[in-house]
Design an enzyme around this catalytic site. Sequence first.
Site, PDB file in Angstrom:
ATOM      1  CD  GLN A   1      -2.723  -1.268   2.485  1.00 41.89           C
ATOM      2  OE1 GLN A   1      -2.621  -0.444   3.391  1.00 41.89           O
ATOM      3  NE2 GLN A   1      -3.538  -2.308   2.572  1.00 41.89           N
TER       4      GLN A   1
ATOM      5  CG  HIS B   1      -3.108  -0.471   7.811  1.00 46.30           C
ATOM      6  ND1 HIS B   1      -3.699  -0.992   8.936  1.00 46.30           N
ATOM      7  CD2 HIS B   1      -3.680  -1.124   6.773  1.00 46.30           C
ATOM      8  CE1 HIS B   1      -4.582  -1.923   8.604  1.00 46.30           C
ATOM      9  NE2 HIS B   1      -4.582  -2.007   7.272  1.00 46.30           N
TER      10      HIS B   1
ATOM     11  CD  GLU C   1     -14.474   3.953  13.686  1.00 47.40           C
ATOM     12  OE1 GLU C   1     -14.585   3.049  14.527  1.00 47.40           O
ATOM     13  OE2 GLU C   1     -13.800   4.993  13.889  1.00 47.40           O
TER      14      GLU C   1
ATOM     15  CE1 TYR D   1     -13.199  10.980  17.366  1.00 47.21           C
ATOM     16  CE2 TYR D   1     -11.004  11.677  18.009  1.00 47.21           C
ATOM     17  CZ  TYR D   1     -12.326  11.974  17.773  1.00 47.21           C
ATOM     18  OH  TYR D   1     -12.786  13.253  17.945  1.00 47.21           O
TER      19      TYR D   1
ATOM     20  CE1 TYR E   1     -10.701  -7.201   6.468  1.00 47.29           C
ATOM     21  CE2 TYR E   1      -8.606  -7.081   7.620  1.00 47.29           C
ATOM     22  CZ  TYR E   1      -9.604  -6.469   6.897  1.00 47.29           C
ATOM     23  OH  TYR E   1      -9.535  -5.127   6.610  1.00 47.29           O
TER      24      TYR E   1
END
Length: 386
Positions: A98, A165, A256, A266, A277
Amino acid sequence: MTKCKSDLSFVAAGVVGALALVSAEGALAAQTNAPKVPATSVTVETVAEGLENPWGLQFLPDGRMLVTERPGRLRIVSKDGQLSKPVSEVPKVYARGQGGLLDVRLSHNFADDGMLFLSYAEPRDGGKAATAVARARLELTDDGGRLSDVKVIFQQQPAYSTTRHFGSRIVIDKKGVLFITTGDRGQGEPAQNPDETVGKVIRINADGSIPDDNPKPEGWKPEIWSIGHRNIQGAVLDVETGQLWTVEHGARGGDELNHPEKGKNYGWPVITYGRDYSGAKIGIGTEKAGMEQPVYYWDPSIATSGLELYTGDLFPQWKGNFLVGGLAGAQLARLVMKDGQVVGQEILLKDEGLRIRDVRQGPDGAVYLLVDESDGAILRLSPESK
């Protein structure tokens, strides 16, 4: 696309249907599965093609577009869709998984200073990587451009060897202060560690210094605005209120919509509406004292990426709505807002099967989308002509 005039008169009556949970104290806990609103008829045009995994989109003052490609290229796209040669002197990126070249934003004084900001996965020692942000001056040329005065103003710490991420969006307020979103690098627990900039919203000045009004609780790095985030890939600032809004990837059933506020937690990975998963439980559940609830969550997840607050005139019925890109969900979600809550939703482009990476309102009021594929594209959405 379905042809139907939008009519939101029923939305207020549907608010109750959008409220998913109420805490024991009677306060709103979270929302999901908002009632559907009538469909909007849109025309979808391809503006440009041949982009390799485009990630970030930014309009230049003259109407051209800057687009990042994850392998490490920054391109200028003309109004008629022609791609420039890659802009030179872009920082070296960690283009694995990513990672790569991610977001791009212009300085709030770009017309005067020509400065832009890039976020990217930065290669570090030992094969590791972390999110970084650099500022640079864009010098336009006949066939593209080059960057000069490149300076790294933020480096996420610590670096990890995973390829997941990285975040990472940049939002700039009226004063030129930057909000930067970072991912948890797939590690989970560091998102709760205020001494690391993993899984956080960062707030810094354009030169990398720390704003005087940052929260700075004891034990927090001074650049941290909020903690407990998994992987924020969409962010926008409401210019009227100054409120930051974000969308972040959850696990299964845990994407979210949040409005991260100064000094707040949060919850990830202690509380979440998502599941692993494998189907296993994550954390302790959905609530804990001192941790914030999302404004809205998706179950099933759509892999949220790209967030825009629509303010244009081309789609008057969309004003004040959020537009959210979906990767795995292959959609553009329109969230109808009322008093800070989601009271309706429309799913667009679901039949197209496109991975929507970024969402931007153009200077013409149309909505522009980046399709994240190896042969990616820029799409333009406008009202369907009668």
